[in-house]
Design a protein around this motif. Sequence first.
Motif, PDB file in Angstrom:
ATOM      1  N   UNK A 256      94.981  14.282  76.856  1.00  9.21           N
ATOM      2  CA  UNK A 256      95.213  15.579  77.140  1.00  9.21           C
ATOM      3  C   UNK A 256      94.244  16.499  77.403  1.00  9.21           C
ATOM      4  N   UNK A 257      94.091  17.186  78.463  1.00 12.67           N
ATOM      5  CA  UNK A 257      92.895  18.136  78.883  1.00 12.67           C
ATOM      6  C   UNK A 257      93.546  19.734  79.017  1.00 12.67           C
ATOM      7  N   UNK A 258      92.858  20.747  78.527  1.00 14.61           N
ATOM      8  CA  UNK A 258      93.441  21.830  78.352  1.00 14.61           C
ATOM      9  C   UNK A 258      92.197  22.944  79.308  1.00 14.61           C
ATOM     10  N   UNK A 259      92.533  23.804  79.796  1.00 12.59           N
ATOM     11  CA  UNK A 259      91.739  24.829  80.352  1.00 12.59           C
ATOM     12  C   UNK A 259      90.560  25.323  79.384  1.00 12.59           C
ATOM     13  N   UNK A 260      89.321  25.469  79.973  1.00 19.65           N
ATOM     14  CA  UNK A 260      88.294  26.148  79.567  1.00 19.65           C
ATOM     15  C   UNK A 260      87.615  26.989  80.213  1.00 19.65           C
ATOM     16  N   UNK A 261      87.337  28.254  80.174  1.00 23.22           N
ATOM     17  CA  UNK A 261      87.012  29.152  80.972  1.00 23.22           C
ATOM     18  C   UNK A 261      85.441  29.581  80.410  1.00 23.22           C
ATOM     19  N   UNK A 262      84.275  29.587  81.332  1.00 23.90           N
ATOM     20  CA  UNK A 262      83.064  29.881  80.761  1.00 23.90           C
ATOM     21  C   UNK A 262      82.216  30.688  82.002  1.00 23.90           C
ATOM     22  N   UNK A 263      81.452  31.451  81.462  1.00 22.17           N
ATOM     23  CA  UNK A 263      80.577  32.344  82.311  1.00 22.17           C
ATOM     24  C   UNK A 263      79.408  31.316  83.080  1.00 22.17           C
ATOM     25  N   UNK A 264      79.196  31.660  84.298  1.00 19.95           N
ATOM     26  CA  UNK A 264      78.082  30.796  84.932  1.00 19.95           C
ATOM     27  C   UNK A 264      76.816  32.165  85.067  1.00 19.95           C
ATOM     28  N   UNK A 265      75.801  31.399  85.267  1.00 18.24           N
ATOM     29  CA  UNK A 265      74.424  32.118  85.147  1.00 18.24           C
ATOM     30  C   UNK A 265      73.406  31.567  86.036  1.00 18.24           C
ATOM     31  N   UNK A 266      72.787  32.110  86.951  1.00 15.94           N
ATOM     32  CA  UNK A 266      73.353  33.746  87.321  1.00 15.94           C
ATOM     33  C   UNK A 266      74.354  33.671  88.271  1.00 15.94           C
ATOM     34  N   UNK A 267      75.402  34.654  88.322  1.00 14.09           N
ATOM     35  CA  UNK A 267      76.281  34.997  89.209  1.00 14.09           C
ATOM     36  C   UNK A 267      75.752  35.638  90.393  1.00 14.09           C
ATOM     37  N   UNK A 268      76.231  35.174  91.740  1.00 11.20           N
ATOM     38  CA  UNK A 268      75.799  35.742  92.965  1.00 11.20           C
ATOM     39  C   UNK A 268      76.918  36.407  93.530  1.00 11.20           C
ATOM     40  N   UNK A 269      76.598  37.168  94.569  1.00 13.51           N
ATOM     41  CA  UNK A 269      77.676  37.872  95.243  1.00 13.51           C
ATOM     42  C   UNK A 269      78.859  37.090  95.887  1.00 13.51           C
ATOM     43  N   UNK A 270      78.509  35.930  96.265  1.00 17.62           N
ATOM     44  CA  UNK A 270      79.257  34.902  96.848  1.00 17.62           C
ATOM     45  C   UNK A 270      80.066  34.125  95.913  1.00 17.62           C
ATOM     46  N   UNK A 271      79.733  34.141  94.599  1.00 19.39           N
ATOM     47  CA  UNK A 271      80.283  33.024  93.374  1.00 19.39           C
ATOM     48  C   UNK A 271      80.898  34.077  92.492  1.00 19.39           C
ATOM     49  N   UNK A 272      81.954  33.448  91.767  1.00 20.43           N
ATOM     50  CA  UNK A 272      82.759  34.243  90.807  1.00 20.43           C
ATOM     51  C   UNK A 272      81.816  34.171  89.502  1.00 20.43           C
ATOM     52  N   UNK A 273      82.071  35.042  88.586  1.00 23.74           N
ATOM     53  CA  UNK A 273      80.965  35.248  87.469  1.00 23.74           C
ATOM     54  C   UNK A 273      81.605  34.060  86.394  1.00 23.74           C
ATOM     55  N   UNK A 274      82.927  33.537  86.498  1.00 24.55           N
ATOM     56  CA  UNK A 274      83.203  32.497  85.481  1.00 24.55           C
ATOM     57  C   UNK A 274      84.038  31.559  86.254  1.00 24.55           C
ATOM     58  N   UNK A 275      83.942  30.522  85.659  1.00 20.99           N
ATOM     59  CA  UNK A 275      84.675  29.283  86.075  1.00 20.99           C
ATOM     60  C   UNK A 275      85.721  28.607  85.090  1.00 20.99           C
TER      61      UNK A 275
ATOM     62  N   UNK B 246      85.260  15.665  76.133  1.00 17.30           N
ATOM     63  CA  UNK B 246      85.303  15.201  77.471  1.00 17.30           C
ATOM     64  C   UNK B 246      85.427  16.282  78.454  1.00 17.30           C
ATOM     65  N   UNK B 247      84.901  16.414  79.788  1.00 16.91           N
ATOM     66  CA  UNK B 247      85.366  17.336  80.396  1.00 16.91           C
ATOM     67  C   UNK B 247      85.476  16.810  81.938  1.00 16.91           C
ATOM     68  N   UNK B 248      85.984  17.536  82.817  1.00 15.18           N
ATOM     69  CA  UNK B 248      86.321  17.022  84.096  1.00 15.18           C
ATOM     70  C   UNK B 248      85.439  17.029  85.337  1.00 15.18           C
ATOM     71  N   UNK B 249      84.452  18.233  85.425  1.00 13.37           N
ATOM     72  CA  UNK B 249      83.559  18.498  86.266  1.00 13.37           C
ATOM     73  C   UNK B 249      82.026  18.446  86.120  1.00 13.37           C
ATOM     74  N   UNK B 250      82.048  17.781  84.873  1.00 14.40           N
ATOM     75  CA  UNK B 250      80.578  17.322  84.716  1.00 14.40           C
ATOM     76  C   UNK B 250      79.704  18.301  83.995  1.00 14.40           C
ATOM     77  N   UNK B 251      78.282  18.310  84.295  1.00 12.42           N
ATOM     78  CA  UNK B 251      77.311  18.985  83.751  1.00 12.42           C
ATOM     79  C   UNK B 251      77.294  20.510  84.048  1.00 12.42           C
ATOM     80  N   UNK B 252      78.221  21.112  83.752  1.00 11.46           N
ATOM     81  CA  UNK B 252      78.243  22.521  84.288  1.00 11.46           C
ATOM     82  C   UNK B 252      78.295  23.776  82.967  1.00 11.46           C
ATOM     83  N   UNK B 253      78.435  23.042  81.632  1.00 14.89           N
ATOM     84  CA  UNK B 253      78.522  23.923  80.809  1.00 14.89           C
ATOM     85  C   UNK B 253      77.388  24.299  80.218  1.00 14.89           C
ATOM     86  N   UNK B 254      77.098  25.626  79.853  1.00 21.89           N
ATOM     87  CA  UNK B 254      75.577  25.639  79.030  1.00 21.89           C
ATOM     88  C   UNK B 254      75.512  25.004  77.614  1.00 21.89           C
TER      89      UNK B 254
END
Length: 239
Positions: free
Chosen positions: A77-96, A130-138
Amino acid sequence: MATLRTAKKELRRHIRQKLSHLSEQSIQAQSHAAKEALISLPEYQAARRISVYLSMPKGELSTRSIVTEALRDGKEVYVPYIFKIAPPTAESPTSVMDMVALHSQEDFEGLHQDSWGIPTPSESSIAHRKCCLGQQHPQQTGVEKSEKESENLELVIMPGVAFDLKLGRLGHGKGYYDRFLTQYQRLLGKVPGPEKQMPFLVGLALEEQVLPEGQEVPTDASDWRLDALIAGSKPVQRR
């Protein structure tokens, strides 16, 4: 675009107003009926790895018993985890959002609530999940690849504010699920070997969140359509 945003905002306001008058007893009864319908789906029964949204304290179907049932059934079972991305840009969200694995029922019951009252994995635990999208979390920098990667999700259980009988879905406005699914589709396309299928998408709704026949939620090309909709005790809608 402004007209679409306005239509979505107005529909969210309308549905949330309806839900504000819904009793806790009704939510509990509908949650039980929806869980029974979900676990009867052949796609649920066949799935080994699923993701489940963790519900808010009020205003939407509870998924607590679904998580417990899935873990008892031996599913990953996987559940959502929301984290901030750095550095955010005008074209991208601040968290995913990514999906991260639970270890056990005890792990699930030990999750702390966020500011919305939603149980959420702690930041310090992410490196060991384990995560689904790979190496994105700081938090996962330096973690061995074999510890982080998951196999393909086979079923995703999604929340929403409003739904229609043509399997349209209106989310809460942050775009987390639509972006996650788009990223996940892109990731699957890079996996060597036979073509990987996207997971079966199931929306869970209170009956009051489903628009009457003939009405549709406002959507655009970035909005993912469901494969099935379960609304309380109503018949399951599916493609």
